[in-house]
Design a protein around this motif. Structure first.
Motif, PDB file in Angstrom:
ATOM      1  N   ALA A  70       3.780  39.171  -5.440  1.00 21.65           N
ATOM      2  CA  ALA A  70       3.697  38.084  -4.464  1.00 21.65           C
ATOM      3  C   ALA A  70       2.328  37.410  -4.517  1.00 21.65           C
ATOM      4  O   ALA A  70       2.229  36.183  -4.443  1.00 21.65           O
ATOM      5  CB  ALA A  70       3.969  38.613  -3.062  1.00 21.65           C
ATOM      6  N   LEU A  71       1.278  38.192  -4.680  1.00 18.32           N
ATOM      7  CA  LEU A  71      -0.066  37.637  -4.782  1.00 18.32           C
ATOM      8  C   LEU A  71      -0.205  36.770  -6.035  1.00 18.32           C
ATOM      9  O   LEU A  71      -0.799  35.692  -5.990  1.00 18.32           O
ATOM     10  CB  LEU A  71      -1.095  38.764  -4.797  1.00 18.32           C
ATOM     11  N   ALA A  72       0.361  37.207  -7.147  1.00 13.59           N
ATOM     12  CA  ALA A  72       0.312  36.426  -8.385  1.00 13.59           C
ATOM     13  C   ALA A  72       1.085  35.125  -8.234  1.00 13.59           C
ATOM     14  O   ALA A  72       0.629  34.064  -8.698  1.00 13.59           O
ATOM     15  CB  ALA A  72       0.869  37.248  -9.542  1.00 13.59           C
ATOM     16  N   VAL A  73       2.236  35.172  -7.592  1.00 11.40           N
ATOM     17  CA  VAL A  73       3.037  33.957  -7.375  1.00 11.40           C
ATOM     18  C   VAL A  73       2.281  32.967  -6.497  1.00 11.40           C
ATOM     19  O   VAL A  73       2.237  31.765  -6.785  1.00 11.40           O
ATOM     20  CB  VAL A  73       4.411  34.313  -6.770  1.00 11.40           C
ATOM     21  N   VAL A  74       1.647  33.453  -5.452  1.00 12.07           N
ATOM     22  CA  VAL A  74       0.874  32.577  -4.568  1.00 12.07           C
ATOM     23  C   VAL A  74      -0.300  31.958  -5.324  1.00 12.07           C
ATOM     24  O   VAL A  74      -0.599  30.766  -5.162  1.00 12.07           O
ATOM     25  CB  VAL A  74       0.389  33.360  -3.320  1.00 12.07           C
ATOM     26  N   ALA A  75      -0.969  32.736  -6.174  1.00  8.96           N
ATOM     27  CA  ALA A  75      -2.087  32.206  -6.955  1.00  8.96           C
ATOM     28  C   ALA A  75      -1.621  31.121  -7.922  1.00  8.96           C
ATOM     29  O   ALA A  75      -2.278  30.080  -8.057  1.00  8.96           O
ATOM     30  CB  ALA A  75      -2.774  33.342  -7.712  1.00  8.96           C
ATOM     31  N   LEU A  78      -1.090  25.354  -9.259  1.00 10.25           N
ATOM     32  CA  LEU A  78      -0.211  24.222  -9.530  1.00 10.25           C
ATOM     33  C   LEU A  78      -0.398  23.119  -8.483  1.00 10.25           C
ATOM     34  O   LEU A  78      -0.431  21.935  -8.823  1.00 10.25           O
ATOM     35  CB  LEU A  78       1.240  24.685  -9.571  1.00 10.25           C
ATOM     36  N   THR A  79      -0.548  23.503  -7.231  1.00  8.27           N
ATOM     37  CA  THR A  79      -0.781  22.517  -6.175  1.00  8.27           C
ATOM     38  C   THR A  79      -2.087  21.775  -6.422  1.00  8.27           C
ATOM     39  O   THR A  79      -2.166  20.555  -6.268  1.00  8.27           O
ATOM     40  CB  THR A  79      -0.813  23.198  -4.799  1.00  8.27           C
ATOM     41  N   TYR A  80      -3.126  22.512  -6.833  1.00 15.52           N
ATOM     42  CA  TYR A  80      -4.399  21.856  -7.150  1.00 15.52           C
ATOM     43  C   TYR A  80      -4.227  20.870  -8.298  1.00 15.52           C
ATOM     44  O   TYR A  80      -4.707  19.742  -8.238  1.00 15.52           O
ATOM     45  CB  TYR A  80      -5.465  22.891  -7.511  1.00 15.52           C
TER      46      TYR A  80
END
Length: 67
Positions: free
Chosen positions: A23-28, A33-35
């Motif tokens: 989950a932490l990797a997905v959020v990172a 990607l958002t940036y």
């Protein structure tokens, strides 16, 4: 003397460590990607505005101003 069969079982964590790291990797990755889509403006790209042009439609789709 206490009865060995009446001992309380060990508690299991609510979330496994592997799930937490996944989950932490997905959020990172989503934050990166958002940036890139919203705020990069070509700063990461080596050849000028390539990344900006690549993400241009994504910016308009998300309502992020780019020009």
């Amino acid at each position: 003397m206490s009865n060995p069969t009446s001992a309380r079982p060990l508690r299991q964590p609510a979330v496994s460590a592997r799930l937490l790291w996944t989950a932490l990797a997905v959020v990172a990755v989503l934050a990166l990607l958002t940036y890139l889509v919203a705020f990069d403006q070509g700063a990461v790209s080596r050849n000028g505005m390539f990344l900006h042009e690549l993400m241009h439609d994504g910016r308009h789709l998300l309502g992020v101003p780019c020009h």
